[in-house]
Design a protein around this motif. Structure first.
Motif, PDB file in Angstrom:
ATOM      1  N   GLU A 370      17.096   8.366 -36.412  1.00  0.00           N
ATOM      2  CA  GLU A 370      17.911   8.374 -35.205  1.00  0.00           C
ATOM      3  C   GLU A 370      17.864   9.731 -34.485  1.00  0.00           C
ATOM      4  O   GLU A 370      18.534   9.920 -33.485  1.00  0.00           O
ATOM      5  N   LYS A 372      16.214  11.707 -32.072  1.00  0.00           N
ATOM      6  CA  LYS A 372      15.234  11.589 -30.988  1.00  0.00           C
ATOM      7  C   LYS A 372      14.849  12.944 -30.413  1.00  0.00           C
ATOM      8  O   LYS A 372      13.800  13.093 -29.814  1.00  0.00           O
ATOM      9  N   LEU A 517      12.155   4.224 -22.812  1.00  0.00           N
ATOM     10  CA  LEU A 517      12.506   3.272 -23.874  1.00  0.00           C
ATOM     11  C   LEU A 517      11.381   3.179 -24.896  1.00  0.00           C
ATOM     12  O   LEU A 517      11.608   3.201 -26.112  1.00  0.00           O
ATOM     13  N   TYR A 520      10.973   6.557 -27.060  1.00  0.00           N
ATOM     14  CA  TYR A 520      11.990   6.845 -28.063  1.00  0.00           C
ATOM     15  C   TYR A 520      12.463   5.605 -28.829  1.00  0.00           C
ATOM     16  O   TYR A 520      13.477   5.649 -29.527  1.00  0.00           O
ATOM     17  N   PHE A 522      13.862   2.771 -27.894  1.00  0.00           N
ATOM     18  CA  PHE A 522      15.096   2.123 -27.464  1.00  0.00           C
ATOM     19  C   PHE A 522      14.767   0.726 -26.939  1.00  0.00           C
ATOM     20  O   PHE A 522      13.627   0.450 -26.532  1.00  0.00           O
ATOM     21  N   GLN A 523      15.775  -0.143 -26.916  1.00  0.00           N
ATOM     22  CA  GLN A 523      15.571  -1.510 -26.442  1.00  0.00           C
ATOM     23  C   GLN A 523      15.955  -1.677 -24.973  1.00  0.00           C
ATOM     24  O   GLN A 523      15.318  -2.415 -24.229  1.00  0.00           O
ATOM     25  N   ASP A 527      21.078   1.673 -24.511  1.00  0.00           N
ATOM     26  CA  ASP A 527      20.790   2.389 -25.764  1.00  0.00           C
ATOM     27  C   ASP A 527      20.592   3.877 -25.499  1.00  0.00           C
ATOM     28  O   ASP A 527      20.969   4.726 -26.318  1.00  0.00           O
ATOM     29  N   ILE A 528      19.971   4.186 -24.351  1.00  0.00           N
ATOM     30  CA  ILE A 528      19.782   5.594 -23.984  1.00  0.00           C
ATOM     31  C   ILE A 528      21.141   6.247 -23.748  1.00  0.00           C
ATOM     32  O   ILE A 528      21.422   7.340 -24.248  1.00  0.00           O
ATOM     33  N   ALA A 531      22.941   6.767 -27.053  1.00  0.00           N
ATOM     34  CA  ALA A 531      22.375   7.864 -27.844  1.00  0.00           C
ATOM     35  C   ALA A 531      22.816   9.223 -27.303  1.00  0.00           C
ATOM     36  O   ALA A 531      23.122  10.143 -28.072  1.00  0.00           O
TER      37      ALA A 531
END
Length: 727
Positions: A370, A372, A517, A520, A522-523, A527-528, A531
């Protein structure tokens, strides 16, 4: 016969000494493929590139590894630097060799924005591969070791960067794997390039008393051997001088001169079994006076890197202190070669089971999933590889080892994430202490928990030492407070986008954020935001990626920006020592954050309203500036100019009367202008002095450093940024 052919013949002879039944057909095949692939390539020294491949294989052979390991070492640069692909290697040599070679190869097929990001992704990739086969890192360490041995052919900048990375990452990895012979050489070679003057000074001082020191070691070694024989203990006694960097580190950390460091050398007793280790220890303490507080039992409590020995410091019959390490032969092999020692006994086993000692690699990678942010990843890696650790106890007597500087929060999350999440207090030795308490070896730690507690505080993220604790705290906030994190992250992202002069509507288009996305893992956009909200990545990292994609759609904006801004300064007075490419008489300012002088590699940065600011090319402010690509401009030193430039030197010395006076007297004698001096006594009780002097070039600085080093008490001097605060 070519030099490399003779060198390869030496490699084969060395392999035959420890394993005459090696698969030489496989090794020869690997050599021929590497030779063909690198046939027209040269190293910076001018020698054929294949020599590097053979030397790496020879280093691996010193560990007595199997044929596939040697083949992988010969092929380690083939994927990266030749026409051969990973599939080619797999088809020719099998998946085992392919995994090692691919694990060592740098990433070449993805777009990375910064050098730090590239470095982190390569390290991440290497860790992923070494969690499957530890020989990945063994070959990588051998590769790095030979590169460090031949670093003199690189530029000064490259020497510094490689040495810093080696000292920060590769030497600690070697230590973490118990490979002390690799670690020692990597540290000393890095030390030589990072602090050349300190290295030369210490080397010279060590050489002066070399004969007397070795006579003392021989005398004590003979005494110990006789003592072992008289007590019917079968064993060997060895003596060695400690390596330069470890001595230098002790001098700085303990604020002592070389003459005040009494454990410059160490004796080692190697016996047949653990029982004899303790017998030998009892014999030593009976025959010599032990120094209180200097005994450590790493047999009962091994280090994380599997190291086991008894350590004690004694006074000999002539009143000289000396350190003794006591271990078995098995412990000695592990101490010298670490994890590689296990492979020596698995030569004919394919896909041998990984040692339980490697669990930390997979576990560490799991914690970093996790993470990033590459800066945080790099920081976590350095902290978790750091060699100093503390041993603390649970109330039931279980031993837990943690990095030096850990606190009860680290302890709680090491036990279990639920313990950390429910923690409401802590007792050490039966007494309540704050969560900021620094754990000490021998502490008995009891975590107080409650099911009705509020959970961890966000402030804990700034307090914890271990990446394990940091990751588990972030997981709690990610899962338990998702909506709150999304709102918080969105607010931070939008504010930062506006602060950088953009509109969220312009940057947060699907064609831009979809690349983020993907980069990193992400879906979706939320999600960004999430995070950013729980601290998994910074808004600046996301915006930097978004701007990179934005620029691809606005390429025509790039060069006109510089042209438009610089046109305002053509009539302004320029700095005679700097030439701005294609722009005569441009207003130029020497940056005070890095203070470049002639001889430094430099780069220009177009400012808003203040002309061109000149920085050293390795200046951290430039590297981290998100607009650097847009505002970079070529600049050069005018070698015909006689201008001088302010330089800040940090001097570390043992405090004494008239120290500053002697430094100022030297500057006066050399007719060097001093713009300021600042002095303070550090926490370690040595003098920390900063002087601001006017210098013409790097060579002049180097000469001044040599003269200052000769002043009594001075043990280190480095060039620093003007903005670095004295501590």
């Amino acid at each position: 016969m070519e030099n490399y052919e003779l060198l390869y013949a030496k490699l084969i002879d060395e392999i035959k000494l420890y394993n005459p039944n090696s698969n030489f057909d496989l090794i020869n095949k690997a050599y021929n493929i590497a030779l063909e692939g690198h046939i027209d390539q040269k190293r910076a020294s001018g020698e054929p590139y294949i020599i590097h491949c053979i030397e790496v294989a020879r280093i691996v052979a010193t560990l007595e590894l199997n044929s596939k390991s040697i083949a992988a070492a010969l092929l380690h640069d083939v994927i990266e630097d030749t026409i051969y692909t990973a599939n080619d290697i797999k088809n020719m040599f099998g998946s085992e060799v392919s995994l090692i070679v691919e694990g060592v190869s740098k990433l070449t097929n993805i777009s990375l924005q910064t050098q730090k990001e590239q470095q982190v992704e390569n390290i991440r990739k290497m860790f992923m591969a070494m969690s499957k086969d530890i020989r990945v890192i063994i070959v990588k360490l051998a590769d790095r070791l030979h590169n460090m041995r031949t670093l003199e052919y690189k530029t000064k900048k490259s020497q510094f960067e490689k040495s810093k990375e080696t000292m920060d990452i590769y030497a600690p990895i070697a230590h973490r794997l118990g490979m002390s012979s690799f670690r020692i050489e990597l540290e000393d070679l890095s030390f030589m390039h990072l602090y050349p003057e300190a290295y030369a000074d210490l080397s010279e001082k060590m050489e002066k008393n070399k004969k007397e020191r070795y006579e003392l070691i021989d005398n004590i070694r003979n005494e110990l051997f006789i003592d072992l024989k008289n007590n019917n203990i079968e064993g060997s006694v060895e003596g060695r001088v400690k390596h330069l960097y470890s001595i230098y580190r002790k001098m700085v950390n303990q604020n002592k001169t070389l003459e005040e460091i009494y454990d410059i050398f160490a004796l080692r007793i190697i016996v047949n079994n653990i029982k004899d280790c303790y017998f030998a220890l009892g014999m030593l303490h009976e025959n010599y006076k032990p120094i209180p507080g200097r005994f450590k039992d790493y047999i009962a409590m091994p280090k994380k890197n599997m190291y086991q020995s008894l350590h004690t410091t004694l006074i000999n019959r002539n009143g000289k202190p000396f350190e003794v390490q006591i271990r078995t032969w098995d412990m000695h092999r592990v101490a010298e070669f670490g994890i590689a020692a296990h492979w020596k006994y698995k030569q004919n086993i394919d896909n041998a089971d990984q040692s339980s000692s490697l669990e930390w690699i997979s576990q560490w990678m799991e914690w970093q999933k996790e993470t990033k942010d590459e800066d945080e990843f790099y920081s976590n890696l350095k902290n978790d590889l750091f060699d100093m650790e503390v041993f603390v106890f649970t109330p039931k007597g279980d031993v837990i080892n943690l990095p030096y500087g850990s606190n009860p929060i680290d302890f709680a999350y090491h036990v279990h994430s639920a313990v950390g999440n429910k923690m409401i207090g802590v007792k050490v030795g039966g007494k309540m202490v704050p969560v900021t308490y620094t754990l000490q070896t021998g502490d008995i730690v009891e975590i107080l928990t409650s099911n009705t507690g509020k959970g961890p505080s966000r402030d804990w993220l700034k307090l914890v030492k271990t990446s394990q604790a940091r990751t588990k705290i972030k997981q709690y906030f990610r899962k338990e407070r998702k909506e709150e994190n999304i709102e918080k992250g969105k607010d931070q992202l939008y504010k930062e986008i506006k602060r950088q002069g953009f509109s969220p509507v312009d940057l947060l288009k699907p064609q831009y954020y979809e690349k983020v996305l993907e980069r990193y893992n992400f879906q979706e956009l939320e999600d960004i935001m999430c995070a950013i909200g729980y601290g998994g990545i910074t808004s600046n990292k996301i915006i930097s990626r978004l701007r990179e994609e934005y620029r691809k759609d606005h390429k025509e904006d790039h060069y006109p920006i510089i042209q438009e801004i610089t046109s305002n300064y053509k009539s302004s007075k320029g700095n005679e020592g700097i030439i701005v490419k294609d722009i005569p008489n441009c207003m130029v300012k020497i940056s005070k954050c890095c203070n470049p002088v002639p001889g430094d590699e430099i780069v220009g940065y177009v400012t808003r309203g203040r002309g061109v600011s000149v920085h050293r090319s390795d200046c951290i402010n430039i590297i981290n500036d998100k607009e650097f690509t847009d505002r970079k401009i070529e600049v050069y030193w005018n070698m015909n100019s006689d201008e001088s430039y302010e330089t800040v030197l940090q001097i570390k010395a043992y405090d004494r009367p008239n120290l500053v006076t002697d430094i100022m007297k030297l500057l006066s004698e050399l007719k060097i202008k001093c713009n300021g001096v600042e002095a303070k006594l550090s926490k370690e009780a040595y003098a920390d002095i900063r002087i601001r002097v006017m210098m013409h070039n790097k060579d002049e600085i180097s000469e001044l450093n040599k003269k200052i080093r000769k002043i009594t008490g001075v043990f280190d001097i480095i060039r620093i940024s003007k903005r670095q605060k004295i501590r």
